[in-house]
Every structure is written in C-alpha cells, then in structure tokens.
Scaffold this active site. Structure first.
Site, short mmCIF file in Angstrom:
data_model
loop_
_atom_site.label_atom_id
_atom_site.label_comp_id
_atom_site.label_asym_id
_atom_site.label_seq_id
_atom_site.Cartn_x
_atom_site.Cartn_y
_atom_site.Cartn_z
N CYS A 287 0.83 -1.22 0.00
CA CYS A 287 0.00 0.00 0.00
C CYS A 287 0.87 1.26 0.00
CB CYS A 287 -0.93 -0.02 1.21
SG CYS A 287 -1.74 1.56 1.54
N GLY A 288 0.71 2.11 -1.02
CA GLY A 288 1.49 3.34 -1.12
C GLY A 288 1.22 4.30 0.02
N HIS A 289 -0.05 4.42 0.44
CA HIS A 289 -0.38 5.32 1.55
C HIS A 289 0.26 4.83 2.85
CE1 HIS A 289 -3.10 7.70 -0.84
NE2 HIS A 289 -3.74 6.61 -1.23
N CYS A 290 0.33 3.51 3.01
CA CYS A 290 0.97 2.94 4.20
C CYS A 290 2.46 3.26 4.21
CB CYS A 290 0.76 1.42 4.25
SG CYS A 290 -0.97 0.90 4.25
#
Length: 515
Positions: A68-71
């Site tokens: 996950c990029g946001h993670c």
C-alpha cells in the site's frame, strides 16, 4: 541483496557529515543515532495482539499492507510520532499489524478493516474501539493523541479557557449547576464515546463562553460550529438523544464540495450517511452560480422537515463524484438524488427556477430512477464475459449457469494483475457450458444490491439456483478453476438431491428426536 533501512539511514547521515560544514556534524550524528534506534512502533500479530492490548490501557493500532502506497508514506511519520510519544507521561503506545498476512486477516476482520491504512484507538483493554480521525503526519499525530489520552471533557474555569471555542471547529460544551447528577454523567459518557470526532468541555459559568449568558437556564448542552446559526442548544440529556443532537447539528445544512480542506470532514460525513442525499453540481466560477445558490438554499429551507441531506458541488472539485455516479460535465448544471436504497434520480441541465418543483416531485414519488450502465456489448466473444448494469441479472441470475463474477475498477493495480489470470481460467473452462466467468466495471455501472462491493477486486460465485457466496479462493488460474469445479459439483449434487427428494413419496411417520 536487500539493505535494511537502518543502514540506509546511516549512509545518508554519513553523506551529510562529509558534505556539510563541521558545525553540522553534531546534527548528523544525532540523526544517525535516531536512525539506529530500535523501532518505537510495536509489531503486533495474531499471537500477541490480545496480550498487548490488555497490557496497554490506550494504544493506537495501524492495520497496513506492505504493497500500500499510503501505508509506505505514513510509516516514517508514524515511527517518528511513536518515538516522540514514548517520552510522554504516561507513554502513548503506537502499534502496527500487517493485515495482508494471512494469519492476521481474522484480526483485521475483528477490527472491521476495509482499507489501508486503517488506524484504530483501543481503550480499556480493547473494550472501547474507536476510529482514529486525526492527522497523518508526526506532529499532528502527537498532538491529536495527547488530547485523546486526557479527560474526554475539559473544564472551563475562566474566559481565557474558552478562547479555543472560536477556532472554526465544532465544540460541545455542557453547562451545569454542579458536576454531578444524571445529566453530567450522561454528558461524560457521550464525550467518551465521541471524543475522536469532537472536542468536549463543561463549565458552571455560562458567561465564560463566547456569546454566553450568565442567566442561561442550566443544565444544557451548547454546540459551537463555524456555520449556519453558529450556536445551538439542547436540554435533552438522554444519551441516545444527545448523540442524535450532536450528529444532526454538526453538519452544515448544505455541505459544500469544493477544494477548501475545511469542508472535507463534512463531505466525509455527508457521503457516509445512509440518509437520502440531494446534490446540486455546477460551475462555481460562472455568472449564474449566485442565482443557483440562492434558489437551492431556499429549497433547503422549504424542505427542511424532510429526511434528506443537501450538498452543492463545484464541477472542478467534484470529478471523483462525477466518476462514481457516472455523470458527465456537459450534463451540468444538474441535480441528483440518491435515496437510502441507492436508487438515483437525475435532472440534467436544470435551471435555478426548476429546483423546488423537481424536489417536490421527488418527495411526492413522481420521479423515475435512473441506472448507471455502460451499453450492453454487441460482441462478447472473449473468454471472460463483459457484464453491465443493464444485463447483469440476465447473465448472473437468470442464465441457469454457475457464474464467477468480478467487480473491478480500471485503475486498480490488483485488478490489472488478476485480469490475465481470469482470462486463463475462463479459457480453461470454455468447454464447460454451464460455467461463466464475467467481469463488471464497478466504476461505470451500478452494482446490483445483491452484492456488497467495498473494494476492488471483489468476486462472487453464483450457482444456477441463485445462491451466491463471496469468493474466498486462491488467485491463480488453477485455484480458480478448481474452486469453480468443486463448487459447481456441490451445486449439482445439491440440485440432484433436491430432485431425488421431490420424487420420494410423502410419509406420515412422525419425526424422532435424535440424542
């Protein structure tokens, strides 16, 4: 060969030392020391989470996925916040769970994780779980959590204690004759329950409050807000009634969908509600905007007694909503209603003077709902069949076949990865005349109410009898084929058993209890 992040940080710190003046060497050394320090964020998993949550009265848990990029963006900020909060008295603990790990998926399910990253605040050994609704950068996380570990409601003892009430946010203040009794206890219960959403306070001095009055009749709850009437009071201290009062009063009568970040919390709340939603979309920068706004706000007042939420949106800022509802800019100005059953009603190229009459027709039940659907494909010869909203029931429920259907989004990376796998599985099963593998673009078509699609890709398996189950099988072509064959056989056996049972003669022998 992978290099751990500690070594990368040390190398970066060394580069700073070599290139910067000697006066910065101490700063670089401090950065290297921080990089070499052990992680302050606890790593939880299925085997240790219960013990950790029981041990810490207050803990923030992040559920993440490695891809996950946001993670990934949150990770350094989360770690920095954890380092800072480890020095807080008492220490505030931050933890993380890899929700993509198979063994942790039941844990993610327990906490109702539906996307990444999801952050949950656990209090009192897990007895009270709340959504984290604060900032996603280190300093904001720290300040938000410091407030969350303090009292749920802050006493206002002097006028200077109440200056924060005019900061443009929503605040709920209880005004009492004394800090005891059912009203006060109930107000604290609501404050504890809703503290992640709002700031609460209490006082015995109403004149300390902005727009306060020493002669006010107490007890009461006063809600401060930066819109509409600015202040609204309630004297109903029933817990449920107090929650409803706060919920109803903390959203503008008309939510504005534009690029102003101050409006984002209200937008989130607007789209999360199950109440019917009326939405007017137009260009805010053109001349007719003011006449539309005036007419719309007048309509809102006229229908204020109806169970409906209202929004006005700028086309430039509302592209996500346009994509979700299947709208086009050349349809604007337009007014759209989505009711509590997800039925949609649309008036495109609406004029300001038509808004009230159209809304009245909706409330009188005179409007016909519209359905967002791509055209039914003229040629549908590929192994994976394309399904749209206008033919999904015919293909999935009325075909008399075993159907595996995927709901996807064109921009979804996991969907793109799954596409050739579904093609391969469908090609393998082409000789099976009673099997269909299908796909629907859930961003361009209304998903039927029979399916619960919360993310992409979502897959369901539907038998000839109409029984549907969420697909929980593997994601390789062989695993998909095996799953379909197994469940197809099960469905066939069940149908055969039903046929055989129907052919048996009826019996009058009484049923016997079996011990």
């Amino acid at each position: 060969m992978a290099i751990c992040k500690v070594w990368i940080s040390l190398l970066l710190a060394l580069a700073v030392v070599l290139s910067a003046p000697a006066a910065r060497a101490e700063e670089a050394a401090a950065a290297a020391e921080e990089a070499a320090a052990p992680e302050a964020v606890l790593t939880l998993h299925a085997d240790n989470s219960d013990d950790a949550i029981a041990k810490h009265p207050f803990i923030l848990v992040e559920f993440y996925a490695p891809w996950c990029g946001h993670c990934k963006s949150l990770a350094p900020e989360y770690e920095k916040a954890a380092q800072l909060l480890s020095k807080h008295d008492p220490a505030i603990v931050l933890a993380k769970v890899d929700a993509n790990d198979e063994k942790n998926k039941p844990l993610a399910g327990k906490y109702e994780v539906q996307g990444f990253p999801t952050l949950k605040i656990s209090r009192n050994g897990g007895k009270n779980i709340q959504e984290y609704k604060g900032p996603r950068e280190a300093e904001g996380i720290v300040e938000y959590l410091k407030k969350q570990v303090g009292p749920a409601s802050k006493e206002i003892k002097a006028p200077e204690d109440a200056t924060y009430l005019e900061d443009g946010k929503i605040h709920i203040i209880g005004v009492f004759t004394e800090f005891s009794g059912t009203e006060f206890t109930n107000s604290l219960e609501v404050a504890e329950k809703l503290r992640s959403d709002y700031d609460f306070g209490h006082t015995v001095h109403a004149n300390h409050l902005p727009r306060g009055d020493a002669a006010v009749e107490r007890p009461l709850v006063r809600l401060f807000k930066p819109f509409d009437e600015l202040v609204v009071d309630s004297k109903d201290f029933d817990v449920s009634a107090l929650e409803k009062f706060i919920d109803a009063s903390s959203t503008p009568k008309v939510v504005t969908f534009d690029k102003n970040p101050d409006n984002h919390p209200y937008l989130l709340k607007f789209f999360q509600t199950n109440a019917p939603k009326a939405m007017l979309f137009l260009n805010f920068s053109t001349g007719p905007f003011e006449s539309f706004k005036s007419a719309y706000y007048g309509a809102v007042e006229e229908f204020s007694g109806k169970d409906v939420k209202f929004l006005i949106g700028d086309i430039e800022a509302s592209q996500g909503a346009f994509q979700y509802f299947g709208l086009k800019e050349d349809q604007a100005p337009l007014i759209l209603i989505q009711d509590s059953d997800s039925k949609k009603f649309l008036k495109e190229q609406v004029e300001a003077g038509q808004i009230v009459a159209w809304l009245k027709d909706y409330f009188d039940g005179k409007l016909t709902p519209f359905r967002k659907s791509e055209p039914i494909p003229e040629a549908n010869n590929e192994p994976v069949k394309v399904v749209v909203a206008d033919n999904v029931h015919d293909v999935v429920f009325k075909s008399g076949k075993n159907v595996l259907i995927e709901f996807y989004a064109p921009w979804c990376g996991h969907c793109k990865k799954l596409a050739p796998i579904l093609d391969e599985a469908a090609a393998t099963l082409q000789s099976e005349e009673d099997v269909v593998i299908a796909k629907m673009d859930a961003t361009a078509n209304d998903v039927p109410s029979e399916f619960d699609v919360q993310g992409y890709p979502t897959l369901y398996f539907v038998t000839p009898s109409g029984k549907k189950v969420s697909y929980e099988g593997g994601r390789t072509a062989d695993e998909i084929v095996d799953y379909i064959k197994k469940n197809k056989e099960t469905a066939g056996q069940a149908a055969a058993a039903d046929t055989e049972k129907a052919a048996e003669p009826a019996t009058t022998e009484p049923l016997k209890d079996e011990l």
